[in-house]
Design a protein around this motif. Structure first.
Motif, PDB file in Angstrom:
ATOM      1  N   THR A  88       0.811  -1.206   0.000  1.00 53.28           N
ATOM      2  CA  THR A  88       0.000   0.000   0.000  1.00 53.28           C
ATOM      3  C   THR A  88       0.849   1.263   0.000  1.00 53.28           C
ATOM      4  O   THR A  88       1.967   1.257   0.503  1.00 53.28           O
ATOM      5  CB  THR A  88      -0.952   0.015   1.223  1.00 53.28           C
ATOM      6  N   THR A 120      -0.476   3.946   1.400  1.00 54.63           N
ATOM      7  CA  THR A 120      -1.056   4.728   2.488  1.00 54.63           C
ATOM      8  C   THR A 120      -0.626   4.192   3.859  1.00 54.63           C
ATOM      9  O   THR A 120      -0.296   3.022   3.981  1.00 54.63           O
ATOM     10  CB  THR A 120      -2.595   4.741   2.411  1.00 54.63           C
ATOM     11  N   THR A 121      -0.645   5.055   4.829  1.00 52.28           N
ATOM     12  CA  THR A 121      -0.377   4.632   6.210  1.00 52.28           C
ATOM     13  C   THR A 121      -1.592   4.927   7.084  1.00 52.28           C
ATOM     14  O   THR A 121      -1.472   5.088   8.290  1.00 52.28           O
ATOM     15  CB  THR A 121       0.875   5.349   6.768  1.00 52.28           C
ATOM     16  N   ASP A 122      -2.750   4.971   6.480  1.00 51.57           N
ATOM     17  CA  ASP A 122      -4.006   5.272   7.155  1.00 51.57           C
ATOM     18  C   ASP A 122      -4.395   4.124   8.099  1.00 51.57           C
ATOM     19  O   ASP A 122      -4.498   2.970   7.678  1.00 51.57           O
ATOM     20  CB  ASP A 122      -5.091   5.480   6.089  1.00 51.57           C
ATOM     21  N   ALA A 123      -4.614   4.447   9.361  1.00 51.40           N
ATOM     22  CA  ALA A 123      -4.956   3.437  10.368  1.00 51.40           C
ATOM     23  C   ALA A 123      -6.261   2.720  10.049  1.00 51.40           C
ATOM     24  O   ALA A 123      -6.404   1.530  10.334  1.00 51.40           O
ATOM     25  CB  ALA A 123      -5.027   4.074  11.750  1.00 51.40           C
ATOM     26  N   GLU A 160      -5.529  -0.045   7.593  1.00 51.35           N
ATOM     27  CA  GLU A 160      -4.903  -1.172   8.281  1.00 51.35           C
ATOM     28  C   GLU A 160      -5.933  -1.955   9.085  1.00 51.35           C
ATOM     29  O   GLU A 160      -5.954  -3.190   9.044  1.00 51.35           O
ATOM     30  CB  GLU A 160      -3.765  -0.699   9.187  1.00 51.35           C
ATOM     31  N   THR A 189       4.552  -0.830   3.111  1.00 52.73           N
ATOM     32  CA  THR A 189       4.297   0.464   2.487  1.00 52.73           C
ATOM     33  C   THR A 189       5.187   0.643   1.260  1.00 52.73           C
ATOM     34  O   THR A 189       6.385   0.363   1.306  1.00 52.73           O
ATOM     35  CB  THR A 189       4.559   1.602   3.492  1.00 52.73           C
TER      36      THR A 189
END
Length: 123
Positions: A82, A84-87, A90, A103
């Motif tokens: 991905t 994105t690092t959007d919680a 996840e 990532t």
């Protein structure tokens, strides 16, 4: 016997980078879409799947849901690729059964260590 990894991503650069990093250690099959992955799964069951989340037609969440609904494929560990690092992304992935996230852009060390960890715990 060499373990098999599917790398599923609609970006040719990501596919070639992953293959270059992994080919020395694993049998790597690059797949440009989730639909093609399911076609390939009819003939080959990999030891692990690296699956991009953002793809046209069928995204990674949809593909993971279908994988987990199939008894033959449900035990294959899936690592999401991905940007994105959007919680919340996840959280949704873990709810659906993904084992890990990597990532993009990924480093060689990161990619290999995540894969080795999950294949080591799934022998």
């Amino acid at each position: 016997m060499q373990r098999t990894i599917f790398v599923v991503d609609d970006n040719d650069t990501n596919l070639s980078m992953a293959k270059e990093v992994l080919a020395e250690h694993y049998r790597v099959l690059t797949v440009p879409s989730a639909a093609k992955m399911f076609s390939l799964l009819e003939r080959i069951l990999p030891d692990l799947i690296l699956l991009d989340i953002e793809m046209p037609e069928m995204n990674g969440f949809e593909a993971l849901s279908l994988l987990k609904a199939n008894a033959m494929q449900a035990r294959i560990p899936v690592i999401f690729l991905t940007g994105t690092t959007d919680a919340s992304v996840e959280a949704r992935g873990y709810e659906l059964g993904v084992v890990d996230f990597i990532t993009k852009p990924f480093s060689t060390t990161e990619l290999l260590s995540h894969i080795q960890f999950h294949l080591g715990s799934n022998r």
